[in-house]
Design a protein around this motif. Structure first.
Motif, PDB file in Angstrom:
ATOM      1  N   GLU A   1       0.837  -1.203   0.000  1.00  0.00           N
ATOM      2  CA  GLU A   1       0.000   0.000   0.000  1.00  0.00           C
ATOM      3  C   GLU A   1       0.871   1.252   0.000  1.00  0.00           C
ATOM      4  OE1 GLU A   1      -3.331   2.515   0.113  1.00  0.00           O
ATOM      5  OE2 GLU A   1      -3.172   0.380  -0.374  1.00  0.00           O
ATOM      6  N   LEU A   2       1.933   1.224   0.797  1.00  0.00           N
ATOM      7  CA  LEU A   2       2.871   2.349   0.828  1.00  0.00           C
ATOM      8  C   LEU A   2       3.474   2.575  -0.552  1.00  0.00           C
ATOM      9  CD1 LEU A   2       4.792   4.441   2.171  1.00  0.00           C
ATOM     10  CD2 LEU A   2       6.303   2.526   2.735  1.00  0.00           C
ATOM     11  N   CYS A   3       3.885   1.503  -1.212  1.00  0.00           N
ATOM     12  CA  CYS A   3       4.504   1.637  -2.526  1.00  0.00           C
ATOM     13  C   CYS A   3       3.526   2.179  -3.572  1.00  0.00           C
ATOM     14  CB  CYS A   3       5.048   0.290  -2.991  1.00  0.00           C
ATOM     15  SG  CYS A   3       6.428  -0.330  -2.001  1.00  0.00           S
ATOM     16  N   GLN A   4       2.285   1.780  -3.465  1.00  0.00           N
ATOM     17  CA  GLN A   4       1.303   2.156  -4.473  1.00  0.00           C
ATOM     18  C   GLN A   4       0.672   3.521  -4.219  1.00  0.00           C
ATOM     19  OE1 GLN A   4       2.441  -0.288  -6.563  1.00  0.00           O
ATOM     20  NE2 GLN A   4       0.380  -0.044  -7.388  1.00  0.00           N
ATOM     21  N   SER A   5       0.386   3.806  -2.948  1.00  0.00           N
ATOM     22  CA  SER A   5      -0.418   4.995  -2.632  1.00  0.00           C
ATOM     23  C   SER A   5       0.295   6.007  -1.756  1.00  0.00           C
ATOM     24  CB  SER A   5      -1.720   4.557  -1.935  1.00  0.00           C
ATOM     25  OG  SER A   5      -2.415   3.610  -2.722  1.00  0.00           O
ATOM     26  N   GLY A   6       1.502   5.699  -1.319  1.00  0.00           N
ATOM     27  CA  GLY A   6       2.220   6.612  -0.452  1.00  0.00           C
ATOM     28  C   GLY A   6       1.721   6.556   0.974  1.00  0.00           C
ATOM     29  N   ALA A   7       2.323   7.393   1.821  1.00  0.00           N
ATOM     30  CA  ALA A   7       1.956   7.413   3.237  1.00  0.00           C
ATOM     31  C   ALA A   7       1.723   8.841   3.672  1.00  0.00           C
ATOM     32  CB  ALA A   7       3.075   6.797   4.078  1.00  0.00           C
ATOM     33  N   ASP A   8       0.888   8.988   4.705  1.00  0.00           N
ATOM     34  CA  ASP A   8       0.712  10.319   5.286  1.00  0.00           C
ATOM     35  C   ASP A   8       2.041  10.778   5.870  1.00  0.00           C
ATOM     36  OD1 ASP A   8      -1.991  10.451   4.668  1.00  0.00           O
ATOM     37  OD2 ASP A   8      -2.577   9.448   6.546  1.00  0.00           O
ATOM     38  N   PRO A   9       2.520  11.962   5.508  1.00  0.00           N
ATOM     39  CA  PRO A   9       3.810  12.433   6.005  1.00  0.00           C
ATOM     40  C   PRO A   9       3.809  12.557   7.532  1.00  0.00           C
ATOM     41  CG  PRO A   9       3.004  13.811   4.214  1.00  0.00           C
ATOM     42  CD  PRO A   9       1.885  12.938   4.616  1.00  0.00           C
ATOM     43  N   LEU A  10       4.928  12.234   8.125  1.00  0.00           N
ATOM     44  CA  LEU A  10       5.119  12.409   9.561  1.00  0.00           C
ATOM     45  C   LEU A  10       6.149  13.536   9.712  1.00  0.00           C
ATOM     46  CD1 LEU A  10       4.402  11.264  12.373  1.00  0.00           C
ATOM     47  CD2 LEU A  10       6.327   9.692  12.126  1.00  0.00           C
ATOM     48  N   VAL A  11       5.657  14.743  10.016  1.00  0.00           N
ATOM     49  CA  VAL A  11       6.533  15.925  10.017  1.00  0.00           C
ATOM     50  C   VAL A  11       6.407  16.657  11.345  1.00  0.00           C
ATOM     51  CG1 VAL A  11       7.119  18.096   8.873  1.00  0.00           C
ATOM     52  CG2 VAL A  11       6.246  16.154   7.509  1.00  0.00           C
TER      53      VAL A  11
END
Length: 441
Positions: free
Chosen positions: A357-367
């Motif tokens: 899922e991370l590879c396909q759709s990315g992840a919510d940034p942790l900033v």
């Protein structure tokens, strides 16, 4: 020939406590090149269910614990009746009619007198007329085996030399009033008839073993070599019995535990040998030693299964997990790269979905707040994909030149912004798999 058996009752799903017994018997047989029998103790028609019998076999097959023979006690009722008659003919079997309440009163009276609470054999003094009257009033009685009051001695494979005074044990009930044969008689008949040479079971069976030894000898059988393993407790030493329902093998399987992890732990838990991840049952059998196990209660923590599972998965090739990757929709040309990245960062195969899922759709940034301006500037320096093995190095070098950041202060905020995680795989290997980086906007 070495012959062992695992004898579960199909009244529920087997759990880790059952597995310990099954595995020890299996490994003893396989190490000696002998036979391993799966025997279903299904003489209780009300509680025994076919669905549980099927489940037991499925769970053992999942682990690779194959059996040489499958036997069912329900097919052998005539044999048990013949053995019962043999015991009657030799004067070792008698009918008793006490109610549970009467037995309880007798036990309390004996305890108050400082005597062991054993059955007083009052039924032996009943005349035939008295027995007939009791049958008419109460129905059929139970049938008890008359123990010889002598010391029963054997050398246990785990506990060492044992000696039990038969006079301190009640004559065991072998047939209930409703005619159901109980485990003790049925098991003895089976062990004798099948030529079982080694029996490993829980330490709660020690007294039962003493009485069975006498029954085996009465029926002319050869006494197997017995070993009684310690019982499992929770990680803090608490009784595990109430939790065993949550430790069914099928529940552990559903949770993602791998067979190699479960077998490796259970084959060594409670022994003097260290727990090591072993790749095959043959290897486990070769190194198995029943004499290395101790008598102290053995602590079991299901959490110990997950590091072993992760270590096992880390050694698999992409071909080993082809079905799982196909199910996720991983293209064949990306499978090798994806598995190389993912296998070192998962605990179970269930974790693969989140990485894909991370590879396909990315992840919510942790900033972090203090990094917000830095990340905003860094993202202006990140080119559009697709990315390759040099993308991470090229990007971080450009960000370092523009911002002056370096080391952990450079790499950690960028990793968190891209993956939403503080830890993970080599970013140079992960970047080529990323189709979307949400922080880029």
């Amino acid at each position: 020939m070495t012959i062992t058996r695992f004898a579960p009752s199909p009244t529920g799903y087997i759990h880790v406590g059952n597995l310990r017994t099954a595995l020890m018997n299996y490994l003893i047989a396989r190490k000696a090149g002998g036979q391993f029998i799966l025997r279903l103790d299904d003489t209780d028609p009300e509680r025994s269910k076919q669905e549980y019998a099927d489940a037991i076999q499925q769970d053992l097959e999942w682990l690779g614990l194959t059996w040489d023979r499958l036997e069912k006690q329900s097919d052998r009722l005539e044999r048990y009746e013949a053995a019962a008659q043999e015991l009657r003919d030799m004067g070792r079997f008698y009918e008793a009619f006490e109610t549970p309440t009467e037995l309880d009163l007798k036990r309390k009276k004996q305890l108050n007198m400082g005597k062991p609470p054993v059955y007083d054999r009052a039924a032996l003094n009943l005349s035939e007329d008295e027995k007939a009257k009791l049958r008419a009033e109460r129905g059929n009685g139970v049938w008890r085996f008359k123990l010889d009051h002598e010391r029963i001695e054997w050398t246990d494979g785990i506990l060492g030399d044992l000696s039990i005074d038969a006079a301190s044990v009640s004559d065991p009930v072998l047939i209930r009033g409703d005619g159901q044969f109980l485990y003790t008689l049925a098991s003895v008949c089976d062990d004798v008839d099948y030529g079982v040479t080694h029996v490993v079971r829980g330490s709660d069976h020690v007294t039962n073993t003493a009485t069975q030894i006498q029954i085996i000898r009465a029926l002319g059988g050869t006494v197997p070599e017995f070993a009684h393993h310690s019982l499992l407790t929770g990680s803090q030493g608490e009784a595990l019995s109430k939790r065993l329902g949550t430790l069914a093998l099928r529940d552990l399987r559903e949770a993602g535990v791998q067979p190699a992890a479960l077998l490796s732990l259970m084959a060594r838990l409670g022994s003097s040998q260290p727990v090591e991840l072993v790749g095959s049952l043959d290897e486990l059998a070769e190194g198995f030693d029943i004499n290395s196990f101790g008598s102290a209660p053995t602590k079991f923590d299901a959490d110990d299964l997950y590091p072993l599972t992760a270590r096992y998965l880390g050694g698999l090739t992409v071909a080993d997990v082809g079905a799982e990757l196909d199910a996720l929709g991983v293209p064949a040309d990306e499978a090798e790269a994806f598995w190389t990245v993912a296998r070192e960062n998962i605990t179970t195969l269930k974790d693969l979905g989140a990485w894909w899922e991370l590879c396909q759709s990315g992840a919510d940034p942790l900033v972090a707040d203090e990094d917000a301006d830095f990340i905003a500037e860094a993202m202006t320096l990140l080119p559009d994909g697709p990315y390759d093995a040099s993308s991470w190095g090229d990007w971080t070098s450009a960000v370092k030149a523009a911002t002056g950041r370096k080391g952990k202060g450079l790499f950690m905020p960028l990793r968190k912004a891209v993956t939403g995680m503080e830890r993970g795989p080599d970013m140079s290997a992960l970047m080529p798999l990323l189709k979307v980086i949400r922080a880029k906007g």
